[in-house]
Scaffold this motif. Structure first.
Motif, PDB file in Angstrom:
ATOM      1  N   ARG B  74       0.857  -1.202   0.000  1.00  0.00           N
ATOM      2  CA  ARG B  74       0.000   0.000   0.000  1.00  0.00           C
ATOM      3  C   ARG B  74       0.888   1.245   0.000  1.00  0.00           C
ATOM      4  O   ARG B  74       0.635   2.206  -0.712  1.00  0.00           O
ATOM      5  N   ALA B  75       1.950   1.178   0.823  1.00  0.00           N
ATOM      6  CA  ALA B  75       2.879   2.316   0.890  1.00  0.00           C
ATOM      7  C   ALA B  75       3.554   2.516  -0.470  1.00  0.00           C
ATOM      8  O   ALA B  75       3.700   3.646  -0.938  1.00  0.00           O
ATOM      9  N   HIS B  76       3.962   1.398  -1.090  1.00  0.00           N
ATOM     10  CA  HIS B  76       4.629   1.500  -2.397  1.00  0.00           C
ATOM     11  C   HIS B  76       3.702   2.134  -3.429  1.00  0.00           C
ATOM     12  O   HIS B  76       4.140   2.828  -4.336  1.00  0.00           O
ATOM     13  N   LYS B  77       2.397   1.865  -3.272  1.00  0.00           N
ATOM     14  CA  LYS B  77       1.445   2.404  -4.241  1.00  0.00           C
ATOM     15  C   LYS B  77       0.977   3.801  -3.858  1.00  0.00           C
ATOM     16  O   LYS B  77      -0.008   4.293  -4.405  1.00  0.00           O
ATOM     17  N   GLY B  78       1.641   4.410  -2.893  1.00  0.00           N
ATOM     18  CA  GLY B  78       1.378   5.822  -2.641  1.00  0.00           C
ATOM     19  C   GLY B  78       0.432   6.124  -1.495  1.00  0.00           C
ATOM     20  O   GLY B  78      -0.007   7.249  -1.327  1.00  0.00           O
ATOM     21  N   LEU B  79       0.108   5.112  -0.680  1.00  0.00           N
ATOM     22  CA  LEU B  79      -0.739   5.394   0.466  1.00  0.00           C
ATOM     23  C   LEU B  79       0.144   5.716   1.675  1.00  0.00           C
ATOM     24  O   LEU B  79       1.073   4.976   1.987  1.00  0.00           O
ATOM     25  N   PHE B  80      -0.140   6.826   2.295  1.00  0.00           N
ATOM     26  CA  PHE B  80       0.712   7.270   3.412  1.00  0.00           C
ATOM     27  C   PHE B  80      -0.153   7.601   4.614  1.00  0.00           C
ATOM     28  O   PHE B  80      -1.206   8.226   4.484  1.00  0.00           O
ATOM     29  N   LEU B  81       0.298   7.169   5.775  1.00  0.00           N
ATOM     30  CA  LEU B  81      -0.400   7.528   7.007  1.00  0.00           C
ATOM     31  C   LEU B  81       0.532   8.344   7.891  1.00  0.00           C
ATOM     32  O   LEU B  81       1.616   7.866   8.263  1.00  0.00           O
ATOM     33  N   ALA B  82       0.115   9.561   8.220  1.00  0.00           N
ATOM     34  CA  ALA B  82       0.847  10.317   9.240  1.00  0.00           C
ATOM     35  C   ALA B  82       0.269   9.877  10.580  1.00  0.00           C
ATOM     36  O   ALA B  82      -0.927  10.040  10.829  1.00  0.00           O
ATOM     37  N   SER B 108      10.480   0.062  -5.419  1.00  0.00           N
ATOM     38  CA  SER B 108       9.256  -0.642  -5.820  1.00  0.00           C
ATOM     39  C   SER B 108       8.694  -0.072  -7.115  1.00  0.00           C
ATOM     40  O   SER B 108       7.985  -0.739  -7.844  1.00  0.00           O
ATOM     41  N   LYS B 109       9.014   1.185  -7.390  1.00  0.00           N
ATOM     42  CA  LYS B 109       8.529   1.805  -8.618  1.00  0.00           C
ATOM     43  C   LYS B 109       9.526   1.666  -9.756  1.00  0.00           C
ATOM     44  O   LYS B 109       9.339   2.246 -10.826  1.00  0.00           O
ATOM     45  N   GLY B 110      10.624   0.967  -9.489  1.00  0.00           N
ATOM     46  CA  GLY B 110      11.654   0.809 -10.522  1.00  0.00           C
ATOM     47  C   GLY B 110      12.520   2.041 -10.693  1.00  0.00           C
ATOM     48  O   GLY B 110      13.223   2.188 -11.693  1.00  0.00           O
ATOM     49  N   GLN B 111      12.460   2.954  -9.711  1.00  0.00           N
ATOM     50  CA  GLN B 111      13.328   4.140  -9.795  1.00  0.00           C
ATOM     51  C   GLN B 111      14.674   3.865  -9.142  1.00  0.00           C
ATOM     52  O   GLN B 111      14.792   2.978  -8.300  1.00  0.00           O
TER      53      GLN B 111
END
Lengths: 478, 243
Positions: B74-82, B108-111
C-alpha cells in the motif's frame, strides 16, 4: 543438486562443501593421534611434550556444565582431529601450486587469494580444516618486520617467540576445551608486530571447516611488542551438515607496553537448520593479556552463526593504566543458543574496562550474556563500565543477563546497566507503512540496536556485518 | 482514488465501524471530524493495513482491492499515514530511516535508489521549506522528540515520499500555532490534481489553513453528515450533540 539442498543454500549461502581428497589422522583421541599431528607438522620435541602434557591434564578434567545451553554428550573418540587436503603433504610454495578446488572454494566465499583479485589492504591467512592454505601480502608485511603466517610456519621459523608466548595467556591446564585445544591444535595464525610498528593493513584469518566428523582446533597467537598497533579480523564459515561439528579454538593475545591490539570476529559458522538439526558447537577460548603498562586490547565480536556459541573473550589487565574493551553482538534465531560475554580481570593500577553487549534473540533461540568483572586488591582507581542490552523478537525466545562483579578494592568504580526490550508490532507497522517489508524493518531496527558495536568494526567489514545481521534474522517475524 | 464501501470493523467483538462508505477522487481533500471513540483512528489504521481488526466491506484503491495488498505494498502504491503517535525506534538515525523508506518506495517503482549525498540534498531542502530544524535528522528516530517534533517529522516524511493518498490522523492534536502552520504548509504544498488527502481532526483550527473540499462527521462508526467548510464551522459552535 537436489531441490531441498538448494532451498537450504538460500538460507546459508556458505553451506556448500568442497569435494577434495584429504589426509586424516586416525579417528579418535589418544597419544598416537597427538604424535601423528605433531609428526605431520614436523614439530620440535618440546611442543610434542607440551601437547602430551596437556593431554595428560585433559584426562582428569571435566567439561564445563555451568553454561545455560545443554547439548548431548560429545563422543571425543568418534571425531577426526586432523584433516588436510592431500595436496598439502608438502605445503605448496606458491599459490600457483595450490589445488584449484581450494582457490575456487575461497572465491565462492568471497575471499579471493590470487594476487590480482586480493582484498584491498587486507592481508588474509586462509585456514581450511586443519591447515593454513595461503597467506597474502606477506612480502609487504615483512618489509616492516611484521610476522604474519600460520602458527605451523611460526613454530618452524620463529620457535623462540612461539615458545615464549604459547600458553602464556591460556595455560595448558586452563579448562576442558582450552586444554583439549592445546593437545590437538592443528593450525591458526601467528602475528608478531615489532616495537613501535603500526601495522599498515588489516590482518585477517578466514577459517573454513570442510570435512565432516572433523573438529577444528585452531590456535592463534598475536604479540604486539612495545608501542605497536595491529587490527586483526577473523571470519568463519562451514558447510551445512546434519551432524554437530566441534570447533574449539584458542586465541591468545599479548600486548606489551603502550601496544594496542584490536581483534574483531565475524562468526558465521553453520547454525543448523530451522528445526535445530546440525550446526557448529563453537566452544572457544579467547584471552588477551595487557602485559605492559598503557597497553590496550579491544575485542569486537559479531556472533551470528553456530548451533551453540560458548565464548568469553577476556582481558587480563596486568599493566598499570591498561585498557580492556569488549563489544559484542550475539544473534540467535531458530534453535540457536549463545552463552557469551567476557571477563575483565583488573590487576594493575588505573586499569579501565568497558563492556558493551547486544544480544538479539528470535524464534526459539536462547541468548545469555555472562560476564565477570574482577577487580584485584592492587587495582586502585580502576574503572569498569558495563552495558548489556537484550532485544527479543517474538515471544518464544529467551534473553538472560548474568553479570558477576568481584571487587577487592575500595577505590575502584564499577558500573552496570542492562535493558531488555522487544521489537513491538507497532514499530514494525510503522516501518511497513513507510514501505519497508518485514525483513527490511527487522534489519533496520536490529542494526540500530547494535550500532554502537558495529561502529567498532573495521570499515571494510562493517557493511558486510550489517548485511549479515539482517540475513541471520530472516524469517524471524511473520 | 479511494472507494470505501459499507466498511465495518470489530475489535475483540466490539463494533467500531458500522457500514462506513466514502469516496475520494483524485485531487480532493476530505476532512473527517467526530467525537472521541467514533472510529476515526480505526479507519486510518484499517486503510493503512494494521492487523487485529475483524473487517467486512470493500475498499478499492486505484482499482486494487486494498485488502489484498500488504502494508508495505500500500505504501509502495502511494498510500501514506501520518501517525497520531509516531513510533520511537532507538538507535535508528532519523535520516537513515527516511532514506531507507524513500529508497524502498523508489525501488518498488523501478526508480533508482538515492545515495547518501543525493538524499541529504533533498531532505535538507524539504526541511528548510517546511522550516523544520534539520538537527532532527541526526537524532534517533522520534526518541526524545517533543510531540510537535514528532508530528513535524511525519510531515517531513510525507513531503519526501510525495504520496498519492495521504491520511493524517490527528496530526494537529497538541500542536502550537506555528507547528500547525507547518503541517498545513506541508499539505498545501503537495495539493494537486493527482493527490488526495484524508484529514482526521478534532478541531476546525487546522481546516482554516488547509480548506478541505469536503467535511464529514463520523459518529457511531459511520458518516453521520457530510458537507463543506461550513459544516466544520457549525460543529465548532454547536458540538456534535446536535447532529
Amino acid at each position: 543438486m537436489r531441490e531441498k539442498e538448494l532451498e537450504k543454500l538460500k538460507e546459508y549461502k556458505y553451506g556448500f562443501s568442497t569435494d577434495i581428497e584429504t589426509i586424516k589422522a586416525p579417528k579418535g583421541l589418544n597419544e598416537e593421534v597427538i604424535k601423528f599431528i605433531s609428526k605431520i607438522k614436523k614439530e620440535p620435541k618440546w611442543l610434542l611434550d607440551w601437547r602430551l602434557k596437556a593431554y595428560k591434564r585433559l584426562k582428569v578434567l571435566k567439561e564445563p556444565n555451568w553454561q545455560k545451553p545443554k547439548y548431548p554428550k560429545i563422543n571425543y573418540q568418534d571425531l577426526y582431529y586432523y584433516s588436510a587436503p592431500k595436496s598439502f603433504k608438502e605445503k605448496p610454495k606458491s599459490l600457483d601450486e595450490l589445488d584449484p578446488k581450494l582457490l575456487e572454494t575461497y572465491k565462492k566465499l568471497g575471499i579471493p587469494l590470487q594476487e590480482q583479485k586480493r582484498l584491498n589492504n587486507i592481508a588474509v591467512d586462509a585456514v581450511f580444516d586443519s591447515v593454513s592454505v595461503a597467506t597474502t601480502f606477506k612480502e609487504k608485511l615483512t618489509e616492516k618486520g611484521i610476522i604474519f603466517c600460520s602458527i605451523s610456519e611460526a613454530i618452524q621459523k620463529h620457535p623462540d617467540l612461539v615458545k615464549k608466548y604459547l600458553g602464556s595467556v591460556i595455560p595448558i591446564t586452563d579448562h576442558y576445551f582450552a586444554t583439549l585445544n592445546s593437545a590437538v591444535f592443528t593450525d591458526g595464525s601467528f602475528v608478531y608486530i615489532p616495537e613501535n610498528v603500526r601495522c599498515p593493513m588489516e590482518l585477517s584469518t578466514y577459517f573454513r571447516i570442510n570435512a565432516s566428523q572433523t573438529g577444528q582446533f585452531e590456535r592463534t597467537l598475536i604479540i604486539a611488542d612495545k608501542g605497536s598497533y595491529v587490527s586483526y579480523l577473523e571470519g568463519c564459515t562451514a558447510p551445512m551438515r546434519d551432524e554437530n561439528q566441534l570447533h574449539a579454538a584458542n586465541v591468545e593475545l599479548v600486548a606489551l607496553d603502550d601496544a594496542e591490539i584490536k581483534y574483531s570476529t565475524v562468526q558465521n559458522w553453520y547454525p543448523g537448520d530451522k528445526d535445530g538439526k546440525g550446526g557448529i558447537y563453537n566452544f572457544v577460548t579467547k584471552r588477551g593479556l595487557c602485559k605492559g603498562k598503557n597497553s590496550k586490547i579491544s575485542w569486537t565480536q559479531v556472533e551470528t552463526g553456530s548451533a551453540i556459541t560458548w565464548k568469553y573473550p577476556s582481558c587480563i589487565l596486568m599493566g598499570d593504566n591498561s585498557i580492556g574493551e569488549f563489544y559484542s553482538i550475539a544473534i540467535t534465531n531458530n534453535y540457536q543458543k549463545a552463552d557469551t560475554g567476557t571477563k575483565m580481570t583488573h590487576l594493575g593500577k588505573n586499569t579501565k574496562s568497558k563492556i558493551i553487549s547486544k544480544g538479539i534473540s528470535a524464534g526459539f533461540a536462547d541468548n545469555t550474556y555472562r560476564g565477570l568483572v574482577d577487580i584485584g586488591r592492587n587495582a586502585i582507581n580502576s574503572r569498569n563500565y558495563t552495558q548489556c542490552d537484550s532485544l527479543l523478537i517474538g515471544n518464544k525466545c529467551g534473553a538472560h543477563t548474568v553479570p558477576y562483579i568481584r571487587n577487592k578494592n575500595s577505590l575502584a568504580n564499577v558500573e552496570h546497566e542492562a535493558t531488555t526490550s522487544k521489537i513491538s508490532d507497532e514499530q514494525l507497522f510503522y516501518c511497513n507503512q513507510r514501505g519497508l517489508n518485514q525483513e527490511e524493518a527487522v534489519s533496520l531496527i536490529v542494526n540500530g540496536f547494535c550500532k554502537e558495536v558495529l561502529q567498532q568494526l573495521p570499515m571494510e567489514f562493517a557493511v558486510e556485518a550489517q548485511k549479515l545481521v539482517g540475513i541471520s534474522l530472516e524469517g524471524s517475524v511473520g | 482514488m479511494l472507494n470505501i464501501h459499507n466498511l465495518s470493523a470489530k475489535i475483540d467483538k466490539k463494533s467500531i465501524l458500522n457500514g462506513l462508505s466514502l469516496k475520494i477522487k483524485p485531487g480532493e481533500v476530505h476532512a473527517i471530524m467526530g467525537p472521541n471513540g467514533s472510529g476515526k483512528s480505526t479507519l486510518a489504521n484499517i486503510l493503512s493495513g494494521k492487523k487485529g481488526y475483524d473487517i467486512s466491506g470493500k475498499v478499492s484503491y486505484e482499482n486494487n482491492d486494498l485488502f489484498n495488498l500488504a502494508i508495505e505494498e500500500r505504501a509502495h502504491k502511494g498510500l501514506f499515514l501520518a501517525f497520531q503517535y509516531p513510533l520511537e525506534i532507538p538507535g535508528v538515525n532519523t535520516s537513515n530511516f527516511l532514506k531507507t523508506s524513500l529508497n524502498a518506495i523508489r525501488k518498488s517503482k523501478g526508480q533508482k535508489e538515492l545515495d547518501a549525498l543525493e538524499f541529504l540534498k533533498i531532505v535538507k531542502k524539504k526541511a528548510s521549506e517546511l522550516k523544520i530544524d534539520e538537527k532532527i535528522l541526526n537524532r534517533q528516530l522520534n526518541v526524545g522528540f517533543s510531540g510537535g517534533e514528532k508530528k513535524k517529522n511525519e510531515i517531513l516524511q510525507m513531503s519526501l515520499i510525495e504520496p498519492k493518498m495521504a491520511i493524517l490522523d490527528e496530526t494537529d492534536s497538541g500542536l502550537d500555532i506555528d507547528a500547525l502552520k507547518i503541517v498545513a504548509k506541508g499539505v498545501n504544498a503537495l495539493r494537486g490534481k493527482e493527490r488526495s488527502f484524508l484529514i482526521i481532526t478534532h478541531y476546525q483550527r487546522l481546516l482554516d489553513y488547509i480548506k478541505p473540499d469536503f467535511v464529514h462527521v463520523l459518529m457511531n462508526g459511520k458518516i453521520a453528515k457530510s458537507g463543506c467548510m461550513e459544516l466544520a464551522e457549525e460543529l465548532e459552535k454547536t458540538g456534535y450533540e446536535k447532529i
